[in-house]
Scaffold this motif. Structure first.
Motif, PDB file in Angstrom:
ATOM      1  N   PRO A   1       5.197  -3.208  -5.566  1.00  0.00           N
ATOM      2  CA  PRO A   1       6.828  -3.579  -5.472  1.00  0.00           C
ATOM      3  C   PRO A   1       6.721  -4.681  -6.315  1.00  0.00           C
ATOM      4  O   PRO A   1       8.151  -4.752  -6.965  1.00  0.00           O
ATOM      5  CB  PRO A   1       6.760  -3.843  -3.947  1.00  0.00           C
ATOM      6  CG  PRO A   1       5.702  -3.985  -3.445  1.00  0.00           C
ATOM      7  CD  PRO A   1       4.605  -2.984  -4.331  1.00  0.00           C
ATOM      8  N   LYS A   2       6.011  -5.723  -6.328  1.00  0.00           N
ATOM      9  CA  LYS A   2       6.182  -6.719  -7.476  1.00  0.00           C
ATOM     10  C   LYS A   2       6.352  -6.218  -8.980  1.00  0.00           C
ATOM     11  O   LYS A   2       7.049  -6.806  -9.463  1.00  0.00           O
ATOM     12  CB  LYS A   2       5.181  -7.718  -7.369  1.00  0.00           C
ATOM     13  CG  LYS A   2       5.454  -9.011  -8.132  1.00  0.00           C
ATOM     14  CD  LYS A   2       4.125  -9.832  -7.728  1.00  0.00           C
ATOM     15  CE  LYS A   2       4.269 -11.159  -8.774  1.00  0.00           C
ATOM     16  NZ  LYS A   2       3.219 -12.317  -8.711  1.00  0.00           N
ATOM     17  N   LEU A   3       5.510  -5.419  -9.372  1.00  0.00           N
ATOM     18  CA  LEU A   3       5.395  -4.977 -10.699  1.00  0.00           C
ATOM     19  C   LEU A   3       6.818  -4.074 -10.751  1.00  0.00           C
ATOM     20  O   LEU A   3       7.376  -4.177 -12.042  1.00  0.00           O
ATOM     21  CB  LEU A   3       4.244  -4.197 -11.068  1.00  0.00           C
ATOM     22  CG  LEU A   3       3.994  -3.537 -12.473  1.00  0.00           C
ATOM     23  CD1 LEU A   3       4.308  -4.703 -13.438  1.00  0.00           C
ATOM     24  CD2 LEU A   3       2.988  -2.951 -12.672  1.00  0.00           C
ATOM     25  N   PHE A   4       6.981  -3.211 -10.090  1.00  0.00           N
ATOM     26  CA  PHE A   4       8.181  -2.374 -10.131  1.00  0.00           C
ATOM     27  C   PHE A   4       9.548  -3.253 -10.136  1.00  0.00           C
ATOM     28  O   PHE A   4      10.301  -3.059 -11.066  1.00  0.00           O
ATOM     29  CB  PHE A   4       8.347  -1.622  -8.875  1.00  0.00           C
ATOM     30  CG  PHE A   4       9.784  -0.693  -8.884  1.00  0.00           C
ATOM     31  CD1 PHE A   4       9.668   0.598  -9.597  1.00  0.00           C
ATOM     32  CD2 PHE A   4      10.853  -1.273  -8.240  1.00  0.00           C
ATOM     33  CE1 PHE A   4      10.814   1.340  -9.690  1.00  0.00           C
ATOM     34  CE2 PHE A   4      11.997  -0.239  -8.039  1.00  0.00           C
ATOM     35  CZ  PHE A   4      11.919   1.012  -8.896  1.00  0.00           C
TER      36      PHE A   4
ATOM     37  N   GLU B   1       0.804  -1.161  -0.024  1.00  0.00           N
ATOM     38  CA  GLU B   1       0.070  -0.100  -0.110  1.00  0.00           C
ATOM     39  C   GLU B   1       0.854   1.297   0.162  1.00  0.00           C
ATOM     40  O   GLU B   1       0.600   2.164  -0.603  1.00  0.00           O
ATOM     41  CB  GLU B   1      -0.977  -0.053   1.318  1.00  0.00           C
ATOM     42  CG  GLU B   1      -1.845   1.086   1.347  1.00  0.00           C
ATOM     43  CD  GLU B   1      -2.720   1.146   2.680  1.00  0.00           C
ATOM     44  OE1 GLU B   1      -2.228   1.474   3.787  1.00  0.00           O
ATOM     45  OE2 GLU B   1      -3.900   0.417   2.370  1.00  0.00           O
ATOM     46  N   VAL B   2       1.942   1.429   0.994  1.00  0.00           N
ATOM     47  CA  VAL B   2       2.620   2.656   1.168  1.00  0.00           C
ATOM     48  C   VAL B   2       3.529   2.489  -0.044  1.00  0.00           C
ATOM     49  O   VAL B   2       3.721   3.955  -0.677  1.00  0.00           O
ATOM     50  CB  VAL B   2       3.333   2.679   2.416  1.00  0.00           C
ATOM     51  CG1 VAL B   2       2.264   2.488   3.693  1.00  0.00           C
ATOM     52  CG2 VAL B   2       4.355   1.438   2.515  1.00  0.00           C
ATOM     53  N   PHE B   3       4.093   1.628  -0.637  1.00  0.00           N
ATOM     54  CA  PHE B   3       4.988   1.537  -1.783  1.00  0.00           C
ATOM     55  C   PHE B   3       4.154   1.901  -3.039  1.00  0.00           C
ATOM     56  O   PHE B   3       4.816   2.814  -3.725  1.00  0.00           O
ATOM     57  CB  PHE B   3       5.590   0.350  -2.000  1.00  0.00           C
ATOM     58  CG  PHE B   3       6.808  -0.023  -2.933  1.00  0.00           C
ATOM     59  CD1 PHE B   3       8.024   0.073  -2.473  1.00  0.00           C
ATOM     60  CD2 PHE B   3       6.191  -0.014  -4.418  1.00  0.00           C
ATOM     61  CE1 PHE B   3       9.111  -0.032  -3.708  1.00  0.00           C
ATOM     62  CE2 PHE B   3       7.312  -0.062  -5.419  1.00  0.00           C
ATOM     63  CZ  PHE B   3       8.864   0.085  -5.083  1.00  0.00           C
ATOM     64  N   THR B   4       3.017   1.345  -3.354  1.00  0.00           N
ATOM     65  CA  THR B   4       2.379   1.921  -4.531  1.00  0.00           C
ATOM     66  C   THR B   4       1.965   3.447  -4.489  1.00  0.00           C
ATOM     67  O   THR B   4       1.874   3.976  -5.530  1.00  0.00           O
ATOM     68  CB  THR B   4       1.022   1.151  -4.608  1.00  0.00           C
ATOM     69  OG1 THR B   4       1.590  -0.211  -4.580  1.00  0.00           O
ATOM     70  CG2 THR B   4       0.441   1.446  -5.806  1.00  0.00           C
ATOM     71  N   ALA B   5       1.867   3.948  -3.345  1.00  0.00           N
ATOM     72  CA  ALA B   5       1.149   5.294  -3.219  1.00  0.00           C
ATOM     73  C   ALA B   5       2.241   6.030  -3.616  1.00  0.00           C
ATOM     74  O   ALA B   5       2.157   7.352  -4.065  1.00  0.00           O
ATOM     75  CB  ALA B   5       0.673   5.511  -1.852  1.00  0.00           C
ATOM     76  N   GLU B   6       3.626   5.766  -3.262  1.00  0.00           N
ATOM     77  CA  GLU B   6       4.657   7.013  -3.554  1.00  0.00           C
ATOM     78  C   GLU B   6       5.290   6.399  -4.599  1.00  0.00           C
ATOM     79  O   GLU B   6       6.071   7.570  -5.356  1.00  0.00           O
ATOM     80  CB  GLU B   6       5.853   6.717  -2.369  1.00  0.00           C
ATOM     81  CG  GLU B   6       5.350   7.217  -1.044  1.00  0.00           C
ATOM     82  CD  GLU B   6       6.320   7.353   0.033  1.00  0.00           C
ATOM     83  OE1 GLU B   6       7.543   7.580  -0.297  1.00  0.00           O
ATOM     84  OE2 GLU B   6       5.897   7.377   1.298  1.00  0.00           O
TER      85      GLU B   6
END
Length: 281
Positions: A204-207, A194-199
């Motif tokens: 994180p998996k797709l990144f 949640e926090v990773f995707t927001a920023e």
């Protein structure tokens, strides 16, 4: 062709890799496929007040934006035409960096281009107009730097776990498992995502998948001949078939097609832009 780049001063350099400028950019090809990188780009067209973005699967599908726009992180390729790229100025953000300057959740920009004036209002149009009338690259860079420093949120509302996650995924080229990173930062996997995707704008998996693709693409480009099965193992893919599927998903081309196209332009001595793949026409 004129190409210049500029690394902004701190604290902006914490969020921005560099500014870049192309003037009188031309080529024998008409189209450029822009590959996913997990980052944001802010782009100013200095010749015409328009940016045209085409679908990678259907070149007839065109989206038109004003001459100042933000490109969010994409999970696939899109296409631009070189006719509009004669004079472009841009900001290449570090992964997660645009969040601190735009002041909006990065996830709102996933797979999207957005007119900068939608975010900044008339100030975006005024900024582009000022950049257009300038002639010296350094003056343009310094104006852009001044404006972005003024937009930088103090202190940026960044979650510490995101920085750790980005560092791990970039250092390992996306090979670290999300649940292991979440455990290391003392968050549940769901909360970390949640926090990773927001920023960042991507999960994180797709990144991590995008970074692994970029690593594999760069590794193949540095070799005259590529053992794709060996490269697949070295880059953390299950096998060569897995590598091929990821290349097709992120670039629209098989690894062999991708490698041959880049080699064609490398042999010609043509300058290839960052994360761009010129068409073969």
């Amino acid at each position: 062709m004129l190409f210049r780049s500029y690394v902004p001063r701190a604290p902006l350099s914490e969020f921005v890799d560099d500014f870049w400028l192309y003037e009188d950019y031309t080529g024998a090809h008409s189209w450029e496929r822009i590959l996913p990188s997990g980052t944001f780009e802010m782009v100013f067209n200095l010749r015409e007040d328009e940016l045209r973005i085409y679908s990678a699967s259907d070149p007839r599908e065109c989206r038109r934006f004003a001459g100042a726009a933000v490109s969010g992180p994409y999970a696939g390729a899109f296409v631009s035409d070189t006719a509009e790229e004669a004079a472009l100025l841009g900001v290449h953000f570090k992964p997660g960096g645009a969040f601190a300057i735009l002041g909006l959740p990065a996830a709102a920009f996933t797979n999207l281009h957005v007119d900068l004036r939608t975010i900044w209002g008339p100030a975006a149009t005024m900024l582009r107009e000022r950049l257009c009338v300038m002639t010296r690259p350094l003056a343009r860079f310094q104006l852009l730097e001044q404006v972005l420093l003024g937009k930088l949120y103090e202190p940026p509302a960044r979650h510490g776990a995101v920085g750790v996650g980005l560092d791990v995924l970039m250092r390992t080229h996306g090979r670290e498992r999300v649940r292991d990173i979440a455990k290391a930062v003392d968050l549940s996997p769901r909360r970390f995502i949640e926090v990773f995707t927001a920023e960042v704008g991507l999960t994180p998996k797709l990144f991590g998948r995008v970074r692994r693709f970029q690593h594999a693409a760069a590794s193949s480009r540095s070799a005259a001949r590529t053992d794709w099965a060996k490269l697949a193992v070295e880059c953390g893919y299950f096998d060569q078939s897995h590598l091929i599927r990821e290349f097709v998903e992120f670039s629209g081309l098989t690894p062999a097609q991708f490698h041959e196209r880049l080699n064609t332009f490398d042999r010609s001595g043509m300058h290839v832009k960052r994360h761009h793949l010129p068409s073969a026409d």
